[in-house]
Design a protein around this motif. Structure first.
Motif, PDB file in Angstrom:
ATOM      1  N   VAL A  29       0.811  -1.217   0.000  1.00  0.00           N
ATOM      2  CA  VAL A  29       0.000   0.000   0.000  1.00  0.00           C
ATOM      3  C   VAL A  29       0.848   1.272   0.000  1.00  0.00           C
ATOM      4  O   VAL A  29       0.389   2.312  -0.477  1.00  0.00           O
ATOM      5  N   GLU A  30       2.059   1.235   0.553  1.00  0.00           N
ATOM      6  CA  GLU A  30       2.946   2.394   0.565  1.00  0.00           C
ATOM      7  C   GLU A  30       4.389   1.922   0.484  1.00  0.00           C
ATOM      8  O   GLU A  30       4.731   0.849   0.987  1.00  0.00           O
ATOM      9  N   SER A  31       5.225   2.772  -0.127  1.00  0.00           N
ATOM     10  CA  SER A  31       6.641   2.443  -0.271  1.00  0.00           C
ATOM     11  C   SER A  31       7.470   3.675   0.080  1.00  0.00           C
ATOM     12  O   SER A  31       7.089   4.804  -0.242  1.00  0.00           O
ATOM     13  N   TYR A  32       8.612   3.442   0.738  1.00  0.00           N
ATOM     14  CA  TYR A  32       9.489   4.526   1.180  1.00  0.00           C
ATOM     15  C   TYR A  32      10.947   4.160   0.935  1.00  0.00           C
ATOM     16  O   TYR A  32      11.321   2.993   1.008  1.00  0.00           O
ATOM     17  N   GLU A  33      11.765   5.196   0.691  1.00  0.00           N
ATOM     18  CA  GLU A  33      13.215   5.044   0.685  1.00  0.00           C
ATOM     19  C   GLU A  33      13.721   5.653   1.988  1.00  0.00           C
ATOM     20  O   GLU A  33      13.254   6.714   2.408  1.00  0.00           O
ATOM     21  N   TYR A  34      14.690   4.985   2.609  1.00  0.00           N
ATOM     22  CA  TYR A  34      15.272   5.447   3.868  1.00  0.00           C
ATOM     23  C   TYR A  34      16.682   5.954   3.601  1.00  0.00           C
ATOM     24  O   TYR A  34      17.502   5.256   3.010  1.00  0.00           O
ATOM     25  N   PHE A  35      16.949   7.189   4.059  1.00  0.00           N
ATOM     26  CA  PHE A  35      18.256   7.817   3.878  1.00  0.00           C
ATOM     27  C   PHE A  35      18.901   8.091   5.238  1.00  0.00           C
ATOM     28  O   PHE A  35      18.235   8.549   6.165  1.00  0.00           O
ATOM     29  N   PHE A  36      20.193   7.800   5.316  1.00  0.00           N
ATOM     30  CA  PHE A  36      21.007   8.048   6.500  1.00  0.00           C
ATOM     31  C   PHE A  36      22.136   8.962   6.051  1.00  0.00           C
ATOM     32  O   PHE A  36      22.977   8.558   5.242  1.00  0.00           O
ATOM     33  N   TYR A  37      22.135  10.202   6.523  1.00  0.00           N
ATOM     34  CA  TYR A  37      23.093  11.200   6.066  1.00  0.00           C
ATOM     35  C   TYR A  37      23.164  11.241   4.535  1.00  0.00           C
ATOM     36  O   TYR A  37      24.224  11.140   3.929  1.00  0.00           O
ATOM     37  N   ASP A  38      22.002  11.372   3.927  1.00  0.00           N
ATOM     38  CA  ASP A  38      21.836  11.509   2.471  1.00  0.00           C
ATOM     39  C   ASP A  38      22.270  10.286   1.660  1.00  0.00           C
ATOM     40  O   ASP A  38      22.320  10.352   0.429  1.00  0.00           O
ATOM     41  N   LYS A  39      22.565   9.190   2.311  1.00  0.00           N
ATOM     42  CA  LYS A  39      22.887   7.959   1.587  1.00  0.00           C
ATOM     43  C   LYS A  39      21.726   6.978   1.755  1.00  0.00           C
ATOM     44  O   LYS A  39      21.318   6.676   2.875  1.00  0.00           O
ATOM     45  N   LYS A  40      21.212   6.494   0.632  1.00  0.00           N
ATOM     46  CA  LYS A  40      20.097   5.549   0.685  1.00  0.00           C
ATOM     47  C   LYS A  40      20.571   4.238   1.306  1.00  0.00           C
ATOM     48  O   LYS A  40      21.558   3.646   0.862  1.00  0.00           O
ATOM     49  N   LYS A  41      19.843   3.809   2.336  1.00  0.00           N
ATOM     50  CA  LYS A  41      20.216   2.591   3.055  1.00  0.00           C
ATOM     51  C   LYS A  41      19.232   1.450   2.855  1.00  0.00           C
ATOM     52  O   LYS A  41      19.620   0.287   2.961  1.00  0.00           O
ATOM     53  N   ALA A  42      17.946   1.770   2.624  1.00  0.00           N
ATOM     54  CA  ALA A  42      16.950   0.700   2.538  1.00  0.00           C
ATOM     55  C   ALA A  42      15.684   1.202   1.870  1.00  0.00           C
ATOM     56  O   ALA A  42      15.456   2.401   1.739  1.00  0.00           O
ATOM     57  N   ASP A  43      14.875   0.246   1.459  1.00  0.00           N
ATOM     58  CA  ASP A  43      13.518   0.497   0.977  1.00  0.00           C
ATOM     59  C   ASP A  43      12.559  -0.192   1.932  1.00  0.00           C
ATOM     60  O   ASP A  43      12.814  -1.338   2.348  1.00  0.00           O
ATOM     61  N   PHE A  44      11.490   0.494   2.278  1.00  0.00           N
ATOM     62  CA  PHE A  44      10.459  -0.082   3.134  1.00  0.00           C
ATOM     63  C   PHE A  44       9.136  -0.099   2.372  1.00  0.00           C
ATOM     64  O   PHE A  44       8.810   0.862   1.671  1.00  0.00           O
ATOM     65  N   THR A  45       8.394  -1.173   2.534  1.00  0.00           N
ATOM     66  CA  THR A  45       7.059  -1.275   1.968  1.00  0.00           C
ATOM     67  C   THR A  45       6.107  -1.678   3.077  1.00  0.00           C
ATOM     68  O   THR A  45       6.372  -2.637   3.810  1.00  0.00           O
ATOM     69  N   ILE A  46       5.032  -0.924   3.198  1.00  0.00           N
ATOM     70  CA  ILE A  46       3.955  -1.314   4.110  1.00  0.00           C
ATOM     71  C   ILE A  46       2.944  -2.077   3.266  1.00  0.00           C
ATOM     72  O   ILE A  46       2.506  -1.591   2.218  1.00  0.00           O
ATOM     73  N   ALA A  47       2.616  -3.291   3.704  1.00  0.00           N
ATOM     74  CA  ALA A  47       1.685  -4.138   2.958  1.00  0.00           C
ATOM     75  C   ALA A  47       0.499  -4.509   3.840  1.00  0.00           C
ATOM     76  O   ALA A  47       0.669  -4.782   5.033  1.00  0.00           O
ATOM     77  N   GLU A  48      -0.678  -4.521   3.238  1.00  0.00           N
ATOM     78  CA  GLU A  48      -1.879  -4.948   3.945  1.00  0.00           C
ATOM     79  C   GLU A  48      -2.024  -6.453   3.801  1.00  0.00           C
ATOM     80  O   GLU A  48      -1.958  -6.998   2.687  1.00  0.00           O
ATOM     81  N   VAL A  49      -2.210  -7.128   4.924  1.00  0.00           N
ATOM     82  CA  VAL A  49      -2.421  -8.572   4.926  1.00  0.00           C
ATOM     83  C   VAL A  49      -3.901  -8.810   4.645  1.00  0.00           C
ATOM     84  O   VAL A  49      -4.764  -8.355   5.393  1.00  0.00           O
ATOM     85  N   ILE A  50      -4.197  -9.521   3.538  1.00  0.00           N
ATOM     86  CA  ILE A  50      -5.587  -9.743   3.151  1.00  0.00           C
ATOM     87  C   ILE A  50      -6.009 -11.205   3.267  1.00  0.00           C
ATOM     88  O   ILE A  50      -7.186 -11.515   3.097  1.00  0.00           O
ATOM     89  N   ALA A  51      -5.062 -12.089   3.564  1.00  0.00           N
ATOM     90  CA  ALA A  51      -5.389 -13.505   3.710  1.00  0.00           C
ATOM     91  C   ALA A  51      -4.376 -14.169   4.626  1.00  0.00           C
ATOM     92  O   ALA A  51      -3.193 -13.825   4.613  1.00  0.00           O
ATOM     93  N   ASP A  52      -4.840 -15.094   5.420  1.00  0.00           N
ATOM     94  CA  ASP A  52      -3.941 -15.875   6.268  1.00  0.00           C
ATOM     95  C   ASP A  52      -3.077 -16.783   5.405  1.00  0.00           C
ATOM     96  O   ASP A  52      -3.438 -17.136   4.287  1.00  0.00           O
ATOM     97  N   GLY A  53      -1.951 -17.170   5.939  1.00  0.00           N
ATOM     98  CA  GLY A  53      -1.084 -18.115   5.246  1.00  0.00           C
ATOM     99  C   GLY A  53      -0.167 -17.476   4.228  1.00  0.00           C
ATOM    100  O   GLY A  53       0.516 -18.178   3.493  1.00  0.00           O
ATOM    101  N   GLY A  54      -0.132 -16.153   4.174  1.00  0.00           N
ATOM    102  CA  GLY A  54       0.753 -15.481   3.227  1.00  0.00           C
ATOM    103  C   GLY A  54       2.217 -15.679   3.588  1.00  0.00           C
ATOM    104  O   GLY A  54       2.562 -16.068   4.704  1.00  0.00           O
ATOM    105  N   ARG A  55       3.069 -15.402   2.627  1.00  0.00           N
ATOM    106  CA  ARG A  55       4.506 -15.553   2.829  1.00  0.00           C
ATOM    107  C   ARG A  55       5.236 -14.402   2.148  1.00  0.00           C
ATOM    108  O   ARG A  55       4.693 -13.749   1.265  1.00  0.00           O
ATOM    109  N   VAL A  56       6.488 -14.192   2.573  1.00  0.00           N
ATOM    110  CA  VAL A  56       7.345 -13.165   1.992  1.00  0.00           C
ATOM    111  C   VAL A  56       8.608 -13.861   1.489  1.00  0.00           C
ATOM    112  O   VAL A  56       9.216 -14.664   2.207  1.00  0.00           O
TER     113      VAL A  56
END
Length: 101
Positions: free
Chosen positions: A23-50
Motif C-alpha cells: 500500500v505504501e513504499s518509502y526510501e530510507y536515507f542516513f546522512y543523504d545515503k540511501k540505506k533501505a527500501d520499506f514497503t507497508i503491505a496490507e495482509v488480506i489472507a492468512d497463510g501469506g509468505r514473503v
C-alpha cells in the motif's frame, strides 16, 4: 492488518508472495545515503509468505511465513512504527515516500 517489508540494495529484497497487497513504499536515507527500501503491505489472507531474495546472480530465495513479521492493526500504526525505526535522536535520517513498484 499490516506488515513492514525491508529491502537493502545490493543485499536482499523482500517481496510479497501472496496474501498481502503493498500500500505504501518509502526510501530510507542516513546522512543523504540511501540505506533501505520499506514497503507497508496490507495482509488480506492468512497463510501469506514473503520471499527474501539475496542480491546478485544465483542469490538464494527464502520463503518466510507472515507469522515471523510484526503486525499492525492499522496503517497509521505501521507508519508510526516505521518512523520510530528510522529515528535516532539527532542523527540525520529521512524517509521519502515513493511510488509503489
Amino acid at each position: 492488518m499490516y506488515i513492514i517489508l525491508t529491502s537493502k540494495s545490493d543485499e536482499y529484497a523482500a517481496q510479497p508472495e501472496g496474501g498481502m497487497v503493498p500500500v505504501e513504499s518509502y526510501e530510507y536515507f542516513f546522512y543523504d545515503k540511501k540505506k533501505a527500501d520499506f514497503t507497508i503491505a496490507e495482509v488480506i489472507a492468512d497463510g501469506g509468505r514473503v520471499s527474501i531474495v539475496e542480491a546478485g546472480e544465483g542469490g538464494a530465495v527464502n520463503s518466510v511465513p507472515l507469522k515471523f513479521f510484526e503486525r499492525f492493526e492499522t496503517l497509521e500504526e505501521a507508519r508510526a512504527e516505521l518512523k520510530q525505526l528510522v529515528t535516532f535522536g539527532h542523527i540525520e535520517t529521512r524517509l521519502e515516500r515513493t511510488p509503489l513498484r
